[in-house]
Design a protein around this motif. Structure first.
Motif, short mmCIF file in Angstrom:
data_model
loop_
_atom_site.label_atom_id
_atom_site.label_comp_id
_atom_site.label_asym_id
_atom_site.label_seq_id
_atom_site.Cartn_x
_atom_site.Cartn_y
_atom_site.Cartn_z
N ALA A 1 -12.22 11.12 1.24
CA ALA A 1 -10.81 11.37 0.91
C ALA A 1 -10.56 11.18 -0.58
N ASP A 2 -9.41 11.70 -1.04
CA ASP A 2 -9.04 11.49 -2.43
C ASP A 2 -8.60 10.03 -2.61
N ASP A 3 -8.25 9.66 -3.83
CA ASP A 3 -7.94 8.27 -4.12
C ASP A 3 -6.80 7.74 -3.25
N ALA A 4 -5.75 8.54 -3.11
CA ALA A 4 -4.62 8.11 -2.27
C ALA A 4 -5.06 7.96 -0.82
N GLY A 5 -5.93 8.88 -0.35
CA GLY A 5 -6.42 8.82 1.03
C GLY A 5 -7.26 7.59 1.28
N LYS A 6 -8.10 7.23 0.30
CA LYS A 6 -8.94 6.04 0.46
C LYS A 6 -8.08 4.79 0.61
N GLY B 1 5.83 12.43 1.16
CA GLY B 1 5.02 11.23 1.00
C GLY B 1 5.82 9.97 0.79
N GLU B 2 7.13 10.07 0.93
CA GLU B 2 8.00 8.90 0.75
C GLU B 2 8.05 8.09 2.03
N GLU B 3 8.06 6.77 1.88
CA GLU B 3 8.12 5.89 3.05
C GLU B 3 9.51 5.91 3.66
N VAL B 4 9.55 6.04 4.99
CA VAL B 4 10.83 6.09 5.71
C VAL B 4 10.73 5.23 6.96
N GLY C 1 11.87 1.88 20.70
CA GLY C 1 13.01 1.28 20.04
C GLY C 1 12.70 0.36 18.89
N THR C 2 11.41 0.28 18.51
CA THR C 2 11.03 -0.55 17.37
C THR C 2 11.05 0.30 16.09
N THR C 3 11.60 -0.25 15.03
CA THR C 3 11.61 0.46 13.74
C THR C 3 10.25 0.31 13.07
N VAL C 4 9.61 1.43 12.76
CA VAL C 4 8.29 1.42 12.13
C VAL C 4 8.35 2.21 10.82
N LYS C 5 7.31 2.05 10.02
CA LYS C 5 7.23 2.76 8.75
C LYS C 5 6.42 4.05 8.93
#
Length: 794
Positions: free
Chosen positions: A252-257, A700-703, A690-694
Motif C-alpha cells: 500500500a501507499d504511505d497512507a494505506g500502510k 477521506g475525512e473522519e465522520v 446503535g453505537t457511534t463509530v468512526k
C-alpha cells in the motif's frame, strides 16, 4: 410435558363417636411425551449456546417481556411477563458526569418493575436484588460467561457492563481498539502512553511471507497468528510503515500502510479493574431496578432485548461454582436436576444424560395466578431416541405425541390430516473456517499428499457453492425445505412497528440478485422484467461455472504453492451424530454431488471427504478450532425481530463459524444517500446496533456513523441499506454458504390439540402454553389399547 402429582384429599368427619374417612379420586394427569436425537448439556442461562440447550432451559425461566397473541388472534403483542408493567424512562434522574448523561437526554435509563408474586420452585420469593445479583454473575470477569455480552453488545448496552466483565482480563488488542480505549485520536498520542510496550503483529494477511524478527529476514512462509515482534510498539510501528530489509510489509501507499497498521499491530492490554457500583444496574426497591445505558434504546427493541431469561438463584449458583488453585473457573449450575432450580412454568425433576429428562408443572409459577388453565400438560417427558425408525414406532404406539417426518416417510404421511408444516426463521448453511495455519497443520498430521489449504481460496469455496444442487439436496434430506440463496430467511422482521419482513424490502432483494450475478439482466427488454422474476429464477446451481471455478482454484493453489500436483484434497465434514437421517443422507449426497461436480476438471479424482460424526452439541466449536473442515445444516436462530443484532453472529469473533475472518480489519465501503462511506465490517455492524463509530467519507475525512433504531422513514431506510451491504459482504466471503430454509413437517398425536390450526407468526400454533389434551393419561392408555396398540395416522 409436565406432571402434577395426584392429590389425595382425606375428609375426616366426626359423627357421634365414629370417624368416617372419604378419599377423593386422584386428579387426572396429562403427560406430553416427546423425544430428542440430541440431548441438552448446559441450560444455565449464563452459558448455554445451542437451541438444544434452550429447549430445556426455556421451561425453567421467563423473560421480563414475552410475545403473546393479540386480541384479534391474528398477530402478536409484546407484553410484560415477569415484569409488572412496561419500562419507565427515568433518564432525568441520572443526569451527570457519573453516567455521561446530559440534561434533556431520554431513553438512557429505564426502571423495570417486576411482579411481586415471583418465586422459585421451592417457594423462595424473588426480588429486584435477585435480578441484580444475576446480572453480576453473568458479567463475572473470572467466569467469562458465553452470554455476558448480551448486556453490552448489540442494542442493549448497559453502562460499564463490558468493562466489568473484562475487569483485569488480558487480551490481544489492535492499535485501533487500544487508541479508542485510551481515548486518543492520533498514533503519536498513543505512543506517548504505550510506545515502550511490547509490540505484536498479526500475520493473518501475510499472503505466504512473514518476517522473522530474530534473524531479521523474510521467511517465505505464512504464519496465521499474532506474534511477539521483540520490538517496542514504537519500533514496530516504524518497522511496519517504513519497511524492513529493503522491503515493505504491505504494498500500500504511505497512507494505506498507516491505516493497515491500526488493525494489524497489536498490544497486550489488561482491562482496568472495575467495581460493580460503576455498572449501570441499580436495585432501587424490593421490586424495582434501573438499567442505565451507554446509548439510547426505547420502544419495541428495548422490550425485545429483555425477552430472554437471565435469572439464576445466586446461593445455589455459588454452591455449583469452583475455582481451582490455578484459577480455573467452573460451574455445574444447570447441568442436572440437582443443580437446577426453576422459576418458570415447569421444574426439572429428572435428568439422565442421553436417556431421559422429566419436567413437572411448577405450582409456584406466577403465571398460574393469572390463568391456572394454561400449560395443561402436567408432565413433559423427553426420551433420548436417536433412531428415527424407533421414534416413528413409538409415535404409532402412542408413546410419543409428536413425530418429525423425514425423507423416508414424508410421502407416506404427506396428506395425513395429522401432518403440520412449519416454517422457522433460520437459514441453514454449508460453512467453512479457512484458517490457513490450522489447515496446514492438519494436513501434515493426516498424511503425505493430503491437501486442505485449497479451502483458503475463495474461488474454491465459490465452486463449492455453485456446484451444489440445493433442490436435490433438500429432496434427499428435508423434502419440506426449499433452497436458500441469502443469509436471512423470509421470517426475519426488519421493522416490527410496521410488520415489514426484511426479505420483502428492495435493498434485501438487490442483495440476492447482485450476489447471484443477475443485477444486469433485469429490466425492459432484458432476461427478467423485474427483480422478483429474477429471484424466482435462481437455483444456486450452475455446474458449468462451478467446474470453471474448480479449475481456477486448482491453478491458484499450484501457483501459490498451496498444493502439489499429486495431492488429494480431503475435507473433514462434521456432524452431530451418526443416526440422523438428515445428516446421513446429507453427507452421502454431498460426497456424490461433488464427486460428480469435479468430473472433467483438474480436481477429478482429487476431491475426497471424510466424516466425524461424534461432535454432538459441540459442532460449532469443532469448526472454530479446525477439528473439522466443514459443517452443513447449521445456522443461527433467536433474533427473528432483530436482523441488525443478528449480524453479529456472522461478523463477531465471539460467534463466527469462521473466526479467521478479521472483520475489524476488513474495510467496507457503503453508499448511503448518494455518498460513499468506509469503515470496518465490525464497525458497520456496531453502527446498525446503535453505537457511534468512526468512518471516513469519500474525501477521506473522519465522520461519525450511527444507524440506531428509529421510526423516521429516512433513517430506517439508511439502516436497511447498511444491513443489506453487510449481508452481501458476508455472502461474498463464501465461508457461510446458504443451503436451505428452516421448514419442517411433523405428525401431531391424537392425544393433543394445538391452539390454532394455522400458524400465526410468531406464536406458531400456541406451543405447550396453549396446547390442550383430548385424553388424560389413563384415558389415553385405554384408547390406545382399544386400537390394538397401534394408531393409524394415514
Amino acid at each position: 410435558m409436565k406432571k402434577l402429582f395426584a392429590l389425595v384429599l382425606v375428609l375426616c368427619m366426626l359423627m357421634t363417636s365414629v370417624a368416617l374417612a372419604e378419599t377423593t379420586e386422584a386428579e387426572p394427569t396429562y403427560t406430553y411425551n416427546i423425544s430428542a436425537a440430541e440431548f441438552p448439556t448446559v441450560w444455565d442461562p449464563m452459558r448455554s449456546q445451542t437451541q438444544t440447550d434452550s429447549s430445556l432451559g426455556d421451561f425453567l425461566g421467563n423473560g421480563l417481556y414475552a410475545f403473546d397473541y393479540n386480541e384479534t388472534m391474528d398477530g402478536y403483542d409484546l407484553v410484560p411477563l415477569a415484569a409488572a408493567e412496561y419500562p419507565e424512562d427515568v433518564t432525568a434522574d441520572y443526569v451527570g458526569e457519573e453516567w455521561g448523561i446530559e440534561e434533556g437526554e431520554t431513553a438512557r435509563a429505564w426502571k423495570i418493575k417486576i411482579r411481586e408474586d415471583l418465586q422459585w420452585e421451592d417457594g423462595t420469593p424473588i426480588s429486584a436484588q435477585d435480578f441484580e445479583d444475576s446480572a453480576k454473575i453473568r458479567l463475572n470477569p473470572v467466569a467469562q460467561n458465553y452470554r455476558a455480552d448480551s448486556f453490552y453488545s448489540g442494542d442493549l448496552v448497559i453502562t460499564n457492563a463490558e468493562n466489568y466483565a473484562k475487569s483485569g482480563v488480558e487480551s490481544d488488542t489492535t492499535l485501533r481498539s487500544f487508541m479508542e480505549i485510551e481515548g486518543v485520536d492520533t498514533v503519536e498520542a498513543f505512543m506517548e502512553l504505550h510506545g515502550e510496550d511490547e509490540g505484536y503483529i498479526n500475520w493473518s494477511y501475510s499472503f505466504g511471507d512473514t518476517y522473522d524478527f530474530e534473524s531479521e529476514s523474510w521467511t517465505g512462509e505464512a504464519e496465521d497468528a499474532v506474534v511477539d515482534s521483540g520490538l517496542t510498539f514504537a519500533e514496530l510501528y516504524t518497522f511496519y510503515t517504513e519497511g524492513a530489509g529493503g522491503e515493505y510489509i504491505t504494498w500500500a501507499d504511505d497512507a494505506g500502510k498507516r491505516e493497515y497498521a491500526l488493525d494489524e499491530l497489536y498490544a497486550k492490554y489488561t482491562y482496568s479493574e472495575m467495581t460493580w457500583d460503576k455498572v449501570g444496574f441499580k436495585t432501587v426497591s424490593d421490586y424495582e431496578f434501573v438499567i442505565i445505558l451507554t446509548k439510547p434504546l426505547e420502544g419495541f427493541y428495548l422490550n425485545y432485548s429483555m425477552t430472554d431469561n437471565w435469572l439464576v438463584k445466586a446461593d445455589k449458583y455459588e454452591e455449583c461454582t469452583t475455582i481451582s488453585d490455578d484459577g480455573v473457573y467452573n460451574s455445574t449450575y444447570g447441568t442436572s436436576a440437582e443443580t437446577s432450580i426453576s422459576w418458570g412454568p415447569y421444574k426439572l425433576t429428572q435428568f439422565q444424560s442421553d436417556k431421559v429428562y422429566t419436567l413437572e408443572r411448577n405450582d409456584n409459577w406466577f403465571g398460574f395466578n393469572d390463568d391456572p388453565d394454561q400449560y395443561q400438560a402436567t408432565t413433559i417427558n423427553c426420551d433420548y431416541v436417536p433412531e428415527p425408525a424407533t421414534r416413528l414406532e413409538m409415535f404409532l404406539n402412542g408413546q410419543l405425541d409428536v413425530y418429525g417426518l423425514n425423507k423416508d416417510n414424508m410421502e407416506e404421511y404427506a396428506a395425513s390430516d395429522y401432518t403440520y408444516y412449519d416454517e422457522g426463521d433460520s437459514v441453514f448453511a454449508m460453512v467453512f473456517n479457512p484458517d490457513k495455519a490450522a489447515l496446514e497443520a492438519n494436513q501434515k498430521t493426516v498424511g503425505e499428499n493430503i491437501n486442505k489449504t485449497i479451502l483458503t481460496l475463495k474461488d474454491f469455496r465459490t465452486a463449492m457453492s455453485l456446484g451444489l444442487n440445493r433442490a436435490e439436496f433438500c429432496l434427499a434430506t428435508s423434502p419440506t425445505s426449499t433452497p436458500a440463496f441469502a443469509l436471512y430467511g423470509s421470517q426475519i422482521v426488519a421493522d416490527p412497528d410496521n410488520g415489514v419482513f426484511y426479505r420483502t424490502t428492495d435493498v434485501a432483494k438487490d442483495v440476492i440478485v447482485n450476489f447471484w450475478g443477475l443485477a444486469d439482466e433485469i429490466g425492459e427488454g432484458k432476461t427478467y422484467a423485474n427483480v422478483d422474476d429474477a429471484i424466482d429464477s435462481i437455483t444456486g446451481y450452475n455446474l458449468e461455472m462451478a467446474r470453471a471455478y474448480f479449475d481456477k482454484a486448482y491453478d491458484e493453489a499450484i501457483e501459490q504453492g498451496l498444493m502439489d500436483e499429486d495431492d488429494v484434497v480431503q475435507i473433514m465434514v462434521g456432524t452431530p451424530n451418526a443416526t440422523s437421517v438428515f445428516y446421513n443422507n446429507g453427507y452421502d449426497f454431498i460426497v456424490n454431488n461433488y464427486t460428480e461436480a469435479v468430473k472433467g476438471t483438474k480436481l477429478e479424482g482429487k476431491l475426497t471427504f471424510e466424516r466425524d460424526s461424534t461432535l454432538g452439541n459441540a459442532f460449532s466449536d469443532a469448526l472454530k478450532t479446525n477439528k473439522v473442515d466443514m459443517l452443513f445444516g447449521v445456522g443461527w436462530t433467536g433474533s427473528t425481530f432483530n436482523p441488525f443484532g443478528l449480524m453479529e453472529a456472522y461478523t463477531s469473533s465471539n460467534y463466527q463459524y469462521d473466526p479467521s475472518w478479521d472483520t475489524t480489519a476488513d474495510m467496507l465501503e457503503i453508499e448511503i444517500d448518494g455518498e460513499a462511506y468506509t469503515a470496518s465490517v465490525w464497525d458497520w455492524t456496531q453502527a446498525i446496533a446503535g453505537t457511534t463509530v468512526k468512518g471516513k467519507n469519500a474525501a477521506g475525512e473522519e465522520v461519525d456513523l450511527c444507524f440506531a433504531y428509529s421510526t423516521d422513514e429516512k433513517e430506517t431506510k439508511e439502516r436497511f441499506e447498511v444491513l443489506a451491504a453487510l449481508e452481501k459482504c458476508v455472502l461474498m466471503n463464501y465461508d457461510f454458504i446458504p443451503l436451505m430454509g428452516d421448514a419442517t413437517a411433523k405428525l401431531k398425536g391424537m392425544q393433543i390439540e394445538y391452539y390454532t390450526e394455522d400458524e400465526i407468526f410468531p406464536m406458531g400454533r400456541g406451543g405447550v402454553k396453549y396446547m390442550t389434551f383430548n385424553y388424560s393419561d389413563a384415558e389415553w392408555d385405554a384408547f390406545v389399547a382399544e386400537q390394538g396398540g397401534t394408531l393409524n395416522y394415514k
